[in-house]
Motif scaffolding. Structure first.
Motif, short mmCIF file in Angstrom:
data_model
loop_
_atom_site.label_atom_id
_atom_site.label_comp_id
_atom_site.label_asym_id
_atom_site.label_seq_id
_atom_site.Cartn_x
_atom_site.Cartn_y
_atom_site.Cartn_z
N ILE A 68 44.83 78.30 2.52
CA ILE A 68 44.42 79.34 3.46
C ILE A 68 43.01 79.04 3.97
N LEU A 69 42.78 79.46 5.23
CA LEU A 69 41.50 79.19 5.91
C LEU A 69 41.01 80.53 6.47
N PRO A 70 39.77 80.95 6.17
CA PRO A 70 39.32 82.29 6.57
C PRO A 70 39.42 82.57 8.07
N ASP A 71 39.21 81.55 8.91
CA ASP A 71 39.33 81.77 10.36
C ASP A 71 40.02 80.56 10.98
N LEU A 72 41.22 80.78 11.51
CA LEU A 72 42.00 79.67 12.09
C LEU A 72 41.31 79.04 13.29
N LYS A 73 40.38 79.78 13.90
CA LYS A 73 39.69 79.24 15.08
C LYS A 73 38.54 78.30 14.69
N ALA A 74 38.29 78.16 13.37
CA ALA A 74 37.22 77.26 12.93
C ALA A 74 37.66 75.82 13.15
N GLY A 75 37.38 75.31 14.34
CA GLY A 75 37.83 73.96 14.73
C GLY A 75 36.72 72.94 14.56
N CYS A 76 36.69 71.95 15.45
CA CYS A 76 35.69 70.88 15.38
C CYS A 76 35.71 70.18 16.73
N SER A 77 34.55 69.95 17.33
CA SER A 77 34.52 69.34 18.67
C SER A 77 35.12 67.93 18.64
N LEU A 78 35.00 67.24 17.52
CA LEU A 78 35.58 65.90 17.41
C LEU A 78 37.10 65.97 17.44
N ALA A 79 37.65 66.88 16.63
CA ALA A 79 39.11 67.02 16.58
C ALA A 79 39.63 67.44 17.96
N GLU A 80 38.91 68.34 18.63
CA GLU A 80 39.36 68.83 19.94
C GLU A 80 39.29 67.75 21.03
N SER A 81 38.41 66.75 20.83
CA SER A 81 38.24 65.71 21.85
C SER A 81 39.41 64.74 21.89
N CYS A 82 40.31 64.87 20.93
CA CYS A 82 41.35 63.84 20.78
C CYS A 82 42.76 64.44 20.77
N PRO A 83 43.30 64.77 21.96
CA PRO A 83 44.65 65.34 22.02
C PRO A 83 45.71 64.27 21.70
N PRO A 84 46.72 64.61 20.89
CA PRO A 84 47.71 63.61 20.46
C PRO A 84 48.40 62.86 21.58
N ASP A 85 48.74 63.52 22.70
CA ASP A 85 49.48 62.81 23.77
C ASP A 85 48.61 61.71 24.39
N LEU A 86 47.33 62.03 24.65
CA LEU A 86 46.43 61.03 25.24
C LEU A 86 46.13 59.91 24.25
N PHE A 87 46.01 60.28 22.99
CA PHE A 87 45.69 59.27 21.97
C PHE A 87 46.87 58.31 21.79
N LYS A 88 48.07 58.87 21.83
CA LYS A 88 49.28 58.04 21.69
C LYS A 88 49.34 57.02 22.83
N LYS A 89 49.01 57.49 24.04
CA LYS A 89 49.02 56.60 25.22
C LYS A 89 47.99 55.47 25.02
N PHE A 90 46.81 55.84 24.54
CA PHE A 90 45.72 54.88 24.30
C PHE A 90 46.16 53.81 23.28
N ILE A 91 46.80 54.27 22.21
CA ILE A 91 47.28 53.33 21.17
C ILE A 91 48.34 52.40 21.76
N ASP A 92 49.26 53.00 22.53
CA ASP A 92 50.36 52.21 23.11
C ASP A 92 49.83 51.13 24.05
N GLU A 93 48.68 51.41 24.68
CA GLU A 93 48.09 50.42 25.59
C GLU A 93 47.45 49.24 24.82
N HIS A 94 47.24 49.43 23.51
CA HIS A 94 46.61 48.38 22.69
C HIS A 94 47.43 48.14 21.42
N PRO A 95 48.66 47.64 21.60
CA PRO A 95 49.58 47.57 20.45
C PRO A 95 49.14 46.62 19.33
N ASP A 96 48.22 45.68 19.63
CA ASP A 96 47.79 44.74 18.60
C ASP A 96 46.64 45.30 17.74
#
Ligand code: 13P
Ligand code: SF4
Length: 301
Positions: A68-96
């Motif tokens: 349990i976490l006292p406030d679910l909105k307690a995020g992190c600017s680093l985590a927010e900067s990296c959306p999974p769909d964009l990151f997946k695209k970035f990885i796919d562009e550099h498969p090696d």
């Protein structure tokens, strides 16, 4: 705390939490220490006094416990900067490329990674990868640049940063150092390069506390979130600790993480009482995210 016993709960807190929360915690630590501790918890409930990605990591490592976490909105600017769909695209562009992610990211991002690291083991993790293997490092570009400067590795960096560590002012830091010329500057590697260049020690929150304890100097300017000063001062009551100044003209003349500070003692109590909000992760994501975290823990032994 009676309620903690009644609920058979353990409270894990990060060094950036409010002092009153740290004081009631069973364990206070940095990201790596908190992960290692979460894995060992035998109680029914883990109350995570920290931010969302930290509670998620605890759930990934110890899934049969209620996290349990006292406030679910307690995020992190680093985590927010990296959306999974964009990151997946970035990885796919550099498969090696091998994908190394800093623990400050979501479970979905960890599930897309080959190995996770924290600020206390990032250098070791990067150095464990064969020299000829190209690396993607995400999401913190400042930590990434620091690792590049130390290892000479040419890594592809994601463009994320920590709003708290990017708030330090070099001009104000130089002014404070003029007032305390004997003080040693220490910094967290999420800070920008020009701040890190002034530091005699660069390391994780736990590393910084250990440095202040073992270094013979009596004065330190501390470039990380100001919550660390609580435990640090308890460890060295006779030493002078000065928070590095922020660019903002705020009342604390320091840099505070608004996400970490969303947790209050009242919210901790309510969270334990209601056993909510709870962290849940789809099992397919959790299993994939566990692999790179376990690789990191293995290399951190
Ligand atoms: P540590 O792993 O050094 O505690 O850092 C966590 C964090 O969020 C730094 O901003
Ligand atoms: Fe994220 Fe920065 Fe807050 Fe740490 S201090 S939790 S990196 S926003």
């Amino acid at each position: 705390m009676e309620l903690k016993k009644e609920k058979n709960a353990v409270i894990l807190a990060h060094y950036y939490q409010e002092a009153d929360i740290q004081d009631i915690a069973d364990y206070v630590g940095d990201s790596l220490g908190l992960s290692q501790e979460a894995m060992k918890v035998d109680a029914d409930i883990i109350l995570f006094a920290g931010v969302h990605f930290m509670a998620e990591t605890a759930k990934i490592l110890n899934p049969t416990k209620k996290v349990i976490l006292p406030d679910l909105k307690a995020g992190c600017s680093l985590a927010e900067s990296c959306p999974p769909d964009l990151f997946k695209k970035f990885i796919d562009e550099h498969p090696d490329h091998i994908v190394i992610t800093y623990v400050n990211c979501s479970a979905e991002i960890k599930a897309l990674s080959d190995i996770v690291c924290t600020s206390s083991n990032a250098l070791k993790i990067v150095e464990s990868i064969p020299k000829e293997t190209p690396i993607i490092f995400a999401p913190d570009k400042n930590l990434g640049k620091y690792i590049i400067s130390k290892t000479g590795r040419d890594m592809l960096l994601w463009d994320g940063s920590c709003v708290v560590h990017e708030a330090f002012s070099l001009d104000k830091l130089i002014e404070v150092h003029k007032q305390y010329p004997a003080a040693t500057i220490i910094a967290h590697p999420e800070s920008e390069t020009h701040i890190l260049q002034t530091a005699s020690y660069i390391g994780s929150t736990a590393g910084m506390i250990n440095y202040v304890k073992t270094n013979p100097n009596n004065q330190f300017i501390v470039a990380t979130e100001a919550g660390i000063l609580h435990k640090m001062q308890q460890e060295v009551p006779h030493k002078i600790l000065i928070p590095a100044p922020s660019k903002e003209d705020n009342t604390c003349a320091c840099s505070e993480c608004g996400y970490m500070k969303m947790n209050t003692l009242q919210k901790v109590y309510d969270c334990l009482l209601n056993e909510s909000p709870e962290i849940n992760i789809p099992e397919n994501i959790r299993k994939k995210a566990l692999v790179p975290i376990e690789r990191m823990l293995e290399l951190s032994k």
